[in-house]
Design a protein around this motif. Sequence first.
Motif, PDB file in Angstrom:
ATOM      1  N   LEU A 117       0.825  -1.212   0.000  1.00 49.92           N
ATOM      2  CA  LEU A 117       0.000   0.000   0.000  1.00 49.92           C
ATOM      3  C   LEU A 117       0.859   1.262   0.000  1.00 49.92           C
ATOM      4  O   LEU A 117       0.526   2.251  -0.669  1.00 49.92           O
ATOM      5  CB  LEU A 117      -0.940  -0.011   1.208  1.00 49.92           C
ATOM      6  CG  LEU A 117      -2.116  -0.992   1.130  1.00 49.92           C
ATOM      7  CD1 LEU A 117      -2.868  -1.035   2.456  1.00 49.92           C
ATOM      8  CD2 LEU A 117      -3.067  -0.621  -0.002  1.00 49.92           C
ATOM      9  N   PHE A 120       2.076   1.738  -3.438  1.00 50.68           N
ATOM     10  CA  PHE A 120       1.000   2.265  -4.286  1.00 50.68           C
ATOM     11  C   PHE A 120       0.877   3.783  -4.102  1.00 50.68           C
ATOM     12  O   PHE A 120       0.747   4.529  -5.083  1.00 50.68           O
ATOM     13  CB  PHE A 120      -0.320   1.580  -3.941  1.00 50.68           C
ATOM     14  CG  PHE A 120      -1.513   2.212  -4.602  1.00 50.68           C
ATOM     15  CD1 PHE A 120      -1.795   1.984  -5.936  1.00 50.68           C
ATOM     16  CD2 PHE A 120      -2.354   3.062  -3.880  1.00 50.68           C
ATOM     17  CE1 PHE A 120      -2.896   2.585  -6.553  1.00 50.68           C
ATOM     18  CE2 PHE A 120      -3.447   3.664  -4.483  1.00 50.68           C
ATOM     19  CZ  PHE A 120      -3.719   3.420  -5.825  1.00 50.68           C
ATOM     20  N   ILE A 204      -5.910  -8.211  -4.256  1.00 49.73           N
ATOM     21  CA  ILE A 204      -5.439  -6.888  -3.839  1.00 49.73           C
ATOM     22  C   ILE A 204      -4.051  -6.618  -4.406  1.00 49.73           C
ATOM     23  O   ILE A 204      -3.772  -5.534  -4.951  1.00 49.73           O
ATOM     24  CB  ILE A 204      -5.423  -6.779  -2.300  1.00 49.73           C
ATOM     25  CG1 ILE A 204      -6.843  -6.839  -1.738  1.00 49.73           C
ATOM     26  CG2 ILE A 204      -4.739  -5.477  -1.855  1.00 49.73           C
ATOM     27  CD1 ILE A 204      -6.891  -6.837  -0.225  1.00 49.73           C
ATOM     28  N   LEU A 208      -3.301  -3.618  -7.145  1.00 46.78           N
ATOM     29  CA  LEU A 208      -2.361  -2.546  -6.799  1.00 46.78           C
ATOM     30  C   LEU A 208      -1.140  -2.565  -7.712  1.00 46.78           C
ATOM     31  O   LEU A 208      -0.634  -1.509  -8.111  1.00 46.78           O
ATOM     32  CB  LEU A 208      -1.927  -2.690  -5.334  1.00 46.78           C
ATOM     33  CG  LEU A 208      -3.022  -2.442  -4.288  1.00 46.78           C
ATOM     34  CD1 LEU A 208      -2.475  -2.680  -2.880  1.00 46.78           C
ATOM     35  CD2 LEU A 208      -3.573  -1.027  -4.400  1.00 46.78           C
ATOM     36  N   THR A 209      -0.669  -3.765  -8.057  1.00 42.26           N
ATOM     37  CA  THR A 209       0.499  -3.870  -8.945  1.00 42.26           C
ATOM     38  C   THR A 209       0.182  -3.315 -10.326  1.00 42.26           C
ATOM     39  O   THR A 209       0.980  -2.561 -10.911  1.00 42.26           O
ATOM     40  CB  THR A 209       0.954  -5.335  -9.058  1.00 42.26           C
ATOM     41  OG1 THR A 209       1.317  -5.819  -7.763  1.00 42.26           O
ATOM     42  CG2 THR A 209       2.152  -5.455  -9.988  1.00 42.26           C
ATOM     43  N   SER A 211      -2.109  -1.142 -11.059  1.00 42.94           N
ATOM     44  CA  SER A 211      -2.267   0.310 -10.913  1.00 42.94           C
ATOM     45  C   SER A 211      -0.914   1.005 -10.866  1.00 42.94           C
ATOM     46  O   SER A 211      -0.719   2.053 -11.513  1.00 42.94           O
ATOM     47  CB  SER A 211      -3.063   0.622  -9.641  1.00 42.94           C
ATOM     48  OG  SER A 211      -4.344   0.036  -9.674  1.00 42.94           O
ATOM     49  N   MET A 212       0.029   0.437 -10.108  1.00 42.66           N
ATOM     50  CA  MET A 212       1.364   1.033 -10.039  1.00 42.66           C
ATOM     51  C   MET A 212       2.045   1.013 -11.402  1.00 42.66           C
ATOM     52  O   MET A 212       2.710   1.989 -11.787  1.00 42.66           O
ATOM     53  CB  MET A 212       2.214   0.295  -9.002  1.00 42.66           C
ATOM     54  CG  MET A 212       1.795   0.571  -7.563  1.00 42.66           C
ATOM     55  SD  MET A 212       2.914  -0.142  -6.316  1.00 42.66           S
ATOM     56  CE  MET A 212       2.501  -1.885  -6.445  1.00 42.66           C
ATOM     57  N   THR A 311       9.919  -0.434  -6.186  1.00 42.18           N
ATOM     58  CA  THR A 311       8.640  -1.091  -6.458  1.00 42.18           C
ATOM     59  C   THR A 311       8.831  -2.335  -7.311  1.00 42.18           C
ATOM     60  O   THR A 311       8.209  -3.378  -7.051  1.00 42.18           O
ATOM     61  CB  THR A 311       7.688  -0.114  -7.177  1.00 42.18           C
ATOM     62  OG1 THR A 311       7.529   1.064  -6.385  1.00 42.18           O
ATOM     63  CG2 THR A 311       6.337  -0.751  -7.425  1.00 42.18           C
TER      64      THR A 311
END
Length: 384
Positions: A117, A120, A204, A208-209, A211-212, A311
């Motif tokens: 998180l 992100f 999740i 998130l991955t 999105s990043m 990341t």
Amino acid sequence: MFTPLKDLPRGKNWTLDELNERKVQLLIPVIIFISTAMVVGTVGNALVLYVNIFFLKLRNSTHRHFIVFLALADITFCMIGDPFMIGVLTHPYKFTNIIACKSIRAFTYCNAMISVLVLFVIALDRYRRICRPNGNQFSVKRINVIFGIIAFISLIISIPCFMLYGKNTVQTGIANITGISCFPDDIYINTMFPFAYNMFLHSIFIILTVSMCLFYILIWRQVRKHANSTQMLNISYTIEPNTSTSTAERNVTETNIERTIPQTKYTVLDDLTTDKDLGRGINTESKENILSSQSVNAKSIHVSKTLFVVTAFFVLSFAPFLSLEVITFIDQELIESLDNTSIVFYQLLWRSFAINFVVNPFIYGVMDRRFRLQCRKLLLKSHI
């Protein structure tokens, strides 16, 4: 997930202690790997915390706060999560402390959720600073509030671990002898609870991955556009005033700069650059804004590259673990059929995420010049 031993000599009356010792001997490479990660990660992240908090400008820099948050998550895992994993590895058939099993499994999931998180939010922050520099940016105060929210959400998500994990009966390789280890409790073996919870966590992670990745793709496109624009400008001027250049010539040069570059003013809360760093040759407020915005952008781009690498290593270190988690739940028989050599390789991959809690100090050492120079100063002082 543990697998039964293979190629055990027949005709011997094995005891659980003997089987446990034999499994520990097989897993020595994995124990060494985790032990090394624990020591290196603890020292490296302690150095990151020490340098960023006491020597670098933490108060006015949001990206330094992100680095500190990640280092806190990493060092706590190295100090709590790694010893727990070593305990499980050294007691593969005799881990009977159910309270420790539930608590540290929950801590592990909570810690991993905090990390993803935070990464992100880092990607979102970098996107806003590079692609939306004129918009409202995260302040240090807001970042601290966001981190508190992240910790709370991660804690809530990890609560099911207290129900899911517990006394798990594992096969030893001898038909009439079974062991106990820290995995989903036996009462949930034939239910969908373990699979559903892990799929929830995996979803999740994937969301998130992705999105990043999208954020960093947009950042990369903006950086390319910025680089092309800078090349097209092809401006030649000297920041420090040259005594041999006439006042009229300097006025012409500055006038050309003003006409060539759009006078854009960026509001960026971190990666600050002082007027002294920019030079004293251009004195009007408009030209200072131009130079300041370019300098801030350049530094923001470099910071974004550093945090992108952090990341990327996070995603790559967790990918083998998450893949094996899915395979294990889908085809347990395939995992149980592995030979002893494959078991070691499987156990190493299953704990690949331990790399994530070690690698960040090395990334900062390579890509963060200020961090590297401060570490060098500390090293030289220690030898005096």
